[in-house]
Scaffold this motif. Sequence first.
Motif, short mmCIF file in Angstrom:
data_model
loop_
_atom_site.label_atom_id
_atom_site.label_comp_id
_atom_site.label_asym_id
_atom_site.label_seq_id
_atom_site.Cartn_x
_atom_site.Cartn_y
_atom_site.Cartn_z
N LEU A 117 21.93 -5.03 -6.93
CA LEU A 117 22.44 -3.79 -6.37
C LEU A 117 21.78 -2.57 -6.99
O LEU A 117 21.72 -1.49 -6.38
CB LEU A 117 23.96 -3.70 -6.54
CG LEU A 117 24.79 -4.69 -5.72
CD1 LEU A 117 26.26 -4.47 -5.97
CD2 LEU A 117 24.48 -4.60 -4.24
N GLY A 118 21.25 -2.74 -8.21
CA GLY A 118 20.56 -1.64 -8.85
C GLY A 118 19.38 -1.14 -8.06
O GLY A 118 19.02 0.05 -8.13
N GLY A 119 18.76 -2.00 -7.26
CA GLY A 119 17.65 -1.59 -6.42
C GLY A 119 18.08 -0.63 -5.33
O GLY A 119 17.40 0.36 -5.03
N PHE A 120 19.26 -0.89 -4.73
CA PHE A 120 19.77 0.00 -3.68
C PHE A 120 20.21 1.34 -4.29
O PHE A 120 19.99 2.39 -3.68
CB PHE A 120 20.93 -0.67 -2.95
CG PHE A 120 20.53 -1.89 -2.17
CD1 PHE A 120 20.02 -1.76 -0.88
CD2 PHE A 120 20.63 -3.16 -2.72
CE1 PHE A 120 19.64 -2.88 -0.15
CE2 PHE A 120 20.25 -4.29 -2.01
CZ PHE A 120 19.75 -4.15 -0.72
N ALA A 121 20.82 1.27 -5.48
CA ALA A 121 21.20 2.52 -6.15
C ALA A 121 19.97 3.36 -6.47
O ALA A 121 19.99 4.60 -6.36
CB ALA A 121 21.99 2.20 -7.42
N ALA A 122 18.88 2.69 -6.85
CA ALA A 122 17.64 3.42 -7.16
C ALA A 122 17.11 4.15 -5.93
O ALA A 122 16.61 5.28 -6.02
CB ALA A 122 16.59 2.44 -7.69
N GLU A 123 17.21 3.52 -4.77
CA GLU A 123 16.77 4.17 -3.54
C GLU A 123 17.58 5.46 -3.30
O GLU A 123 17.03 6.49 -2.91
CB GLU A 123 16.94 3.21 -2.36
CG GLU A 123 16.73 3.83 -0.98
CD GLU A 123 15.30 4.28 -0.75
OE1 GLU A 123 15.10 5.15 0.12
OE2 GLU A 123 14.38 3.76 -1.43
N ILE A 124 18.88 5.41 -3.56
CA ILE A 124 19.73 6.58 -3.34
C ILE A 124 19.40 7.67 -4.36
O ILE A 124 19.48 8.87 -4.05
CB ILE A 124 21.21 6.18 -3.41
CG1 ILE A 124 21.52 5.13 -2.31
CG2 ILE A 124 22.13 7.39 -3.24
CD1 ILE A 124 22.87 4.49 -2.44
N ARG A 125 18.98 7.28 -5.56
CA ARG A 125 18.66 8.27 -6.60
C ARG A 125 17.38 9.05 -6.28
O ARG A 125 17.10 10.06 -6.93
CB ARG A 125 18.53 7.57 -7.96
CG ARG A 125 19.85 7.07 -8.51
CD ARG A 125 19.77 6.68 -9.97
NE ARG A 125 20.98 5.97 -10.33
CZ ARG A 125 21.07 4.65 -10.48
NH1 ARG A 125 19.98 3.90 -10.32
NH2 ARG A 125 22.20 4.07 -10.80
N ARG A 126 16.63 8.59 -5.32
CA ARG A 126 15.49 9.41 -4.88
C ARG A 126 16.00 10.74 -4.31
O ARG A 126 15.33 11.77 -4.40
CB ARG A 126 14.69 8.67 -3.82
CG ARG A 126 13.98 7.42 -4.32
CD ARG A 126 13.32 6.66 -3.19
NE ARG A 126 12.32 7.48 -2.49
CZ ARG A 126 11.74 7.13 -1.35
NH1 ARG A 126 12.07 5.98 -0.77
NH2 ARG A 126 10.85 7.91 -0.79
N THR A 127 17.21 10.71 -3.73
CA THR A 127 17.81 11.92 -3.16
C THR A 127 18.82 12.54 -4.11
O THR A 127 18.88 13.77 -4.24
CB THR A 127 18.50 11.57 -1.83
OG1 THR A 127 17.58 10.87 -0.98
CG2 THR A 127 18.99 12.83 -1.13
N TYR A 128 19.60 11.68 -4.78
CA TYR A 128 20.66 12.15 -5.68
C TYR A 128 20.47 11.49 -7.04
O TYR A 128 20.95 10.38 -7.28
CB TYR A 128 22.04 11.81 -5.10
CG TYR A 128 22.24 12.33 -3.70
CD1 TYR A 128 22.40 13.70 -3.46
CD2 TYR A 128 22.26 11.47 -2.60
CE1 TYR A 128 22.58 14.19 -2.17
CE2 TYR A 128 22.44 11.95 -1.31
CZ TYR A 128 22.59 13.31 -1.11
OH TYR A 128 22.77 13.78 0.17
N PRO A 129 19.75 12.16 -7.95
CA PRO A 129 19.34 11.52 -9.22
C PRO A 129 20.49 11.01 -10.09
O PRO A 129 20.30 10.06 -10.85
CB PRO A 129 18.58 12.66 -9.93
CG PRO A 129 18.10 13.54 -8.82
CD PRO A 129 19.16 13.50 -7.79
N ASP A 130 21.67 11.62 -9.98
CA ASP A 130 22.79 11.21 -10.84
C ASP A 130 23.74 10.22 -10.16
O ASP A 130 24.83 9.96 -10.68
CB ASP A 130 23.58 12.46 -11.27
CG ASP A 130 22.74 13.40 -12.11
OD1 ASP A 130 21.89 12.92 -12.88
OD2 ASP A 130 22.93 14.63 -11.99
#
Length: 824
Positions: free
Chosen positions: A644-657
């Motif tokens: 799931l960390g991979g999907f969270a990383a994709e979202i952090r491209r837009t929302y770093p925190d």
Amino acid sequence: MVNLKRDNLLIIDYSISYDIITTYIYIKTYTNMASNSRFVRFFLVAILFVFLLIITVTWILLRGSMPKYEGMVNLRELHAPVTIERDSLGSVTITGHNRLDIARAIGYIHAQERFFEMDIMRRQAAGELAEIFGTAALAHDIQARKLRMRKHASAILALLPEAQRQLLDVYREGVNKGINALSIRPYPYLLTRTKPKAWQNEDSLLIILAMFRILNESSIYRELGLSFMWSALPANVYYFLNTSGGSWDAPLVGAAIDSPALPTVDDINIQQLDAHLFKNDYSYEDGIPGSNNFSVSGALTNGPALVANDMHLTLRVPNLWFRTRFIYPSSTGSVNDIIGAGLPGVPVIIIGSNRHIAWSFTNSYGDFADWVRITLDPNDEHRYLGTTGWQSIESSNEIIKVHNAPDKIVKVQETEWGPIIAVDHDDTPLALSWTALQPEAINLDLIELEQVKSADNAVKVAQQAGIPAQNFIVGDYAGNISWTIAGRIPTRSKNYDPQLPADWSDPNTGWTGWLNPADYPLIRNPVSQRLWTANARTVNDPMLNILGDGGYDLGARAKQIRDNLFTREQFTAEDMYTIQLDHRAIFLTRWHHLLESNLKKAKTTPLRLILKESLEDWDGQASIGSVAYRVVRAYRHHVIKTVLGGFAAEIRRTYPDFSLPRLNQAEHTVWKIIKQQPQHLLPPGFKNWDELLLICAEQIAEQLQNQSHGITTRNWGDDNLASIKHPLSQTLPSFIANWLDMPSDPLPGDSNMPRIQSPNFGASQRSIVAPGKEEEGIFDMPGGQSGHPLSPYYGSGHTNWVTENPTPFLPGPAEKILQIVPTS
């Protein structure tokens, strides 16, 4: 030191015990050198005297707040005498001549046994904890005050029927008589150097609102995270992560949901993400506030229906529930006899039996709150766009009293839909629309179950009860069983997604009223003669669209209960109890096989060899002696976090925190990825999926090996030690805390199985009962009945709960009898 306060109550600083020990060691050393032994003996005797004086004063203070268990009490307001009996566990049987006298008497008893716990619960809802605990509770109170629940409790009170307001009147009188009858205020107030405040009618409604917060808040704030996901991910990826179910489903109606297809490389390519976007911050844990309830009809018992219930909550000392029995005449001349679990703070038995029906609850996890996007006037930040055009934001100040610190003023902003308490992913203000904030959604209708005589009529009461929306399973003496939703259900327009914030300024968007009882989901006497719920999805469309998805639990627990129910054709209370205690790790079996097979394929290293050895005692259970269970469980969690960390990383491209919200169906998501092994969903740093699974195994092995006892000897019981504590124990010296807390027993069970168990979370009660055959029923409860440490009922029944030695559902013979009589 010992301080004498103006109210003549002695407050003891327990740090004096450490001074005594230090002084004693010094004097012992001195005696080897001193020539005047008489001087030394004098000081030793003086220190001993002071120590004994402290113990004596402490005992006197504690004794002064002991509940009155025997003798006679005069209450002027009573209509007729009331008898209060307690058995060996402290279970309370109250016999009176009418329901109002019963309410007044249980108020008196609740106050003497549990006033501090009642006080904490009302303050949790109202945001008033800092008045006792100071700045440590200020952050909680600031957030709670924005909901203005004390104001809402007053609005609810004004709408209640006269009979229910009268019930709260007499209960309030009983509570205040009970607390004022103690010669010394309860010891928690001595320790915090505060005083109890008188009970008000609104406080009983705050207890109900506190249960709304306990049962709903995780779902409410989960949706804020979903909004960030929706904004940053393609729709296919979002729905893949946020499915409502999968292969583990065991709904009452319909089949398991087919989990969505894997996102394509055009949707998302995790392989190409920068390493700095990956954080090991997803706290993936199973277990949510919820419960199990299940029932079999009379066709499977040769008599009345059997109803089982175990409500899963944070465990504490004393327990949340209070073992209670009410006996009083009915309007038809018969006798009402209600037995079950009460909730101190309200004059109602929450779950139980009345000799005609038995009823039970689990949290439904439907969606009963929505976030509303607020459009502010660009020329005036104090106005917003409402359903009738631009409106003024209602602003007010809430004053928080802080113990030993200045007051804190909190600015509250409210709209026609609810208070503004959060912001969306784009910083748009969000107002909360929630059933708990709708006065017409709260009432005391649950009391009507005391006199209902059929499952059909019980369903009608439950559907209009003013409680958090629950799965309601009821059975009756004739053998009938039914399931429905208890509590009010909002109806919505169909032009927005309730899981995501939406603009409600269009009058045709938002909530449109309350669901008509005739339209509630209902299952009556199913062909299988069996019913079960466990916080997972219970229905399919179109009813699923009406209930919504507030974060349904994974269906593995419900499935295991269902499958257990279909292994027999006849049931007793003991058979149902066995299901409640089932801690077989059926759900984790495939993870054990996955780990074992990957280790077999890999080259042997010292660490992998140790890991293989740790799996040798696998018995397919979350048993306290199992080493393998602990290892496989940790492995699964680590793999899920990594994937799931991979999907969270994709979202952090837009929302770093960004951090992922709770994704209860993550098991379906991750398992599908592991089986199909798509390269574009593989986190960077791994050559292939086999390598990811092997490295996860090695990482968890290294982590467990570095813990005490190592990986091959430390077992599940070492990790799952009971931590069932008194609310104040963490602030006290260990020798006092150990006296207040329950023993640190190793406990079997875990999440995703019927026996939910963690160190401080699990079955807050276990009950099995057939109406009319209460003598054959079972009731277990951890943490004890009384809140007073000198009470014979402090911790009562806890050992039975731990050792699986069930106690009877009905109270036993009276051990102590108290008479409450009207003043002449």
